[in-house]
Design a protein around this motif. Structure first.
Motif, short mmCIF file in Angstrom:
data_model
loop_
_atom_site.label_atom_id
_atom_site.label_comp_id
_atom_site.label_asym_id
_atom_site.label_seq_id
_atom_site.Cartn_x
_atom_site.Cartn_y
_atom_site.Cartn_z
N SER A 42 0.83 -1.20 0.00
CA SER A 42 0.00 0.00 0.00
C SER A 42 0.87 1.25 0.00
O SER A 42 2.07 1.19 0.17
N LEU A 43 0.24 2.41 -0.20
CA LEU A 43 0.98 3.66 -0.27
C LEU A 43 1.59 4.06 1.06
O LEU A 43 2.69 4.57 1.13
N THR A 44 0.86 3.83 2.17
CA THR A 44 1.38 4.11 3.50
C THR A 44 1.06 2.96 4.43
O THR A 44 0.10 2.22 4.21
N ILE A 45 1.87 2.83 5.49
CA ILE A 45 1.61 1.85 6.54
C ILE A 45 1.62 2.60 7.86
O ILE A 45 2.63 3.18 8.23
N ASN A 46 0.49 2.61 8.57
CA ASN A 46 0.38 3.28 9.86
C ASN A 46 0.86 2.34 10.96
O ASN A 46 0.44 1.19 11.02
N PHE A 47 1.73 2.86 11.84
CA PHE A 47 2.18 2.08 12.99
C PHE A 47 1.60 2.61 14.28
O PHE A 47 1.34 1.84 15.19
N ASP A 54 -6.94 3.75 15.56
CA ASP A 54 -6.85 2.30 15.71
C ASP A 54 -6.23 1.98 17.06
O ASP A 54 -5.04 2.22 17.29
N LYS A 55 -7.01 1.41 17.97
CA LYS A 55 -6.52 1.14 19.33
C LYS A 55 -5.54 -0.02 19.38
O LYS A 55 -4.81 -0.17 20.34
N GLU A 56 -5.50 -0.85 18.37
CA GLU A 56 -4.63 -2.03 18.38
C GLU A 56 -3.18 -1.72 18.01
O GLU A 56 -2.30 -2.52 18.28
N THR A 57 -2.91 -0.58 17.39
CA THR A 57 -1.55 -0.32 16.91
C THR A 57 -0.54 -0.17 18.03
O THR A 57 0.59 -0.63 17.89
N ILE A 58 -0.89 0.44 19.14
CA ILE A 58 0.07 0.65 20.23
C ILE A 58 0.42 -0.67 20.91
O ILE A 58 1.49 -0.79 21.51
N LYS A 59 -0.42 -1.67 20.79
CA LYS A 59 -0.14 -2.97 21.40
C LYS A 59 1.02 -3.69 20.72
O LYS A 59 1.64 -4.56 21.30
N ARG A 60 1.33 -3.33 19.49
CA ARG A 60 2.45 -3.94 18.78
C ARG A 60 3.79 -3.38 19.21
O ARG A 60 4.83 -3.94 18.91
N TRP A 61 3.79 -2.23 19.87
CA TRP A 61 5.01 -1.54 20.25
C TRP A 61 5.49 -2.00 21.62
O TRP A 61 4.70 -2.30 22.51
N SER A 117 13.35 -6.54 18.63
CA SER A 117 13.97 -6.23 17.34
C SER A 117 15.11 -7.18 16.98
O SER A 117 15.57 -7.19 15.85
N ARG A 118 15.58 -7.97 17.93
CA ARG A 118 16.64 -8.94 17.62
C ARG A 118 16.09 -10.20 16.97
O ARG A 118 16.77 -10.84 16.19
N ARG A 119 14.86 -10.54 17.31
CA ARG A 119 14.26 -11.76 16.76
C ARG A 119 13.23 -11.51 15.67
O ARG A 119 12.90 -12.40 14.90
N GLN A 120 12.72 -10.30 15.63
CA GLN A 120 11.70 -9.95 14.64
C GLN A 120 12.20 -8.79 13.80
O GLN A 120 13.05 -8.02 14.24
N GLU A 121 11.66 -8.66 12.61
CA GLU A 121 11.95 -7.49 11.79
C GLU A 121 10.70 -7.11 11.03
O GLU A 121 9.84 -7.94 10.74
N LEU A 122 10.59 -5.83 10.72
CA LEU A 122 9.41 -5.33 10.03
C LEU A 122 9.43 -5.63 8.54
O LEU A 122 8.40 -5.84 7.93
N TYR A 123 10.60 -5.62 7.94
CA TYR A 123 10.81 -5.84 6.50
C TYR A 123 9.91 -4.90 5.69
O TYR A 123 9.13 -5.32 4.84
N LEU A 124 10.07 -3.61 5.94
CA LEU A 124 9.32 -2.60 5.21
C LEU A 124 10.16 -2.09 4.05
O LEU A 124 11.26 -1.60 4.25
N LEU A 125 9.64 -2.21 2.86
CA LEU A 125 10.38 -1.80 1.67
C LEU A 125 10.24 -0.31 1.38
O LEU A 125 10.99 0.22 0.57
N VAL A 172 3.05 12.14 20.40
CA VAL A 172 3.10 11.35 19.17
C VAL A 172 1.67 11.13 18.69
O VAL A 172 0.85 10.58 19.42
N ARG A 173 1.41 11.54 17.48
CA ARG A 173 0.08 11.36 16.90
C ARG A 173 0.04 10.19 15.93
O ARG A 173 -0.88 9.40 15.92
N ARG A 174 1.07 10.09 15.10
CA ARG A 174 1.08 9.06 14.07
C ARG A 174 2.51 8.74 13.67
O ARG A 174 3.35 9.63 13.59
N VAL A 175 2.78 7.47 13.39
CA VAL A 175 4.04 7.01 12.82
C VAL A 175 3.69 6.16 11.61
O VAL A 175 2.89 5.23 11.73
N LEU A 176 4.26 6.48 10.46
CA LEU A 176 3.95 5.72 9.26
C LEU A 176 5.14 5.70 8.32
O LEU A 176 6.07 6.47 8.47
N THR A 177 5.10 4.77 7.40
CA THR A 177 6.09 4.74 6.32
C THR A 177 5.36 4.99 5.01
O THR A 177 4.16 4.70 4.89
#
Length: 172
Positions: A6-11, A16-23, A56-64, A164-169
């Motif tokens: 997609s054009l952007t990815i929101n982190f 979206d209340k679920e996004t902060i749970k990934r951090w 971050s040592r065992r997982q990676e986002l792999y965002l292109l 912090v309001r939004r983090v995206l790529t």
């Protein structure tokens, strides 16, 4: 599951209340209403750190997508840091650390380069105003690491006092 085509990815998105749970959240973080943006924001303090993915040592986002965009209001720029971990084409993980605890503005001469990381002064970050802070990771990789070619963003870390309001790529 995040879609990387997609054009952007929101982190971080307050909608979206679920996004902060990934951090991974270290320190104190609060959700509060901010009248200036007419919406909710996350408030971090000096000891706070937001990191994605949690391990971050065992997982990676792999965002292109090579652009990292932060909608942020920095409260104390001397203690505000953004760290982007990326992989090069040889699958070596390296880091770009954007820090503003210096009076120097960005220039090629002020970048501290090491084989596995680069410290980039970002004294141009303004305090007390809302910013769309965008980093072109691919360009920084080309300037800071002569032999490396950007492959993907693997982790993002934000530390220091800020709203912090939004983090995206994004692609551009």
């Amino acid at each position: 599951m995040m879609q990387t085509h997609s054009l952007t990815i929101n982190f971080v998105s307050i909608v979206d209340k679920e996004t902060i749970k990934r951090w991974l959240v270290s320190g104190s973080i609060k959700k509060a209403y901010d009248r200036s943006v007419k919406g909710y924001v996350y408030i971090t303090d000096m000891s706070s750190k937001l990191q994605l993915p949690k391990d971050s040592r065992r997982q990676e986002l792999y965002l292109l997508q090579p652009f990292v965009n932060l909608q942020v209001k920095v409260l104390d720029k001397k203690q505000f840091h953004v760290e982007v971990t990326f992989s090069d084409q040889d699958k070596h993980k390296k880091r770009l650390v954007f820090y503003s605890g210096t009076q120097y503005a960005y220039s090629k001469d002020n970048i501290s380069r090491q084989p596995m990381h680069a410290r980039i002064p970002s004294g141009m970050i303004l305090e007390g105003v809302w910013l769309n802070l965008q980093f072109d990771v691919q360009s920084f990789v080309e300037q800071c690491f002569d032999t490396s070619t950007f492959r993907s963003i693997d982790a993002i870390s934000i530390s220091g006092p800020a709203l912090v309001r939004r983090v995206l790529t994004c692609k551009s």
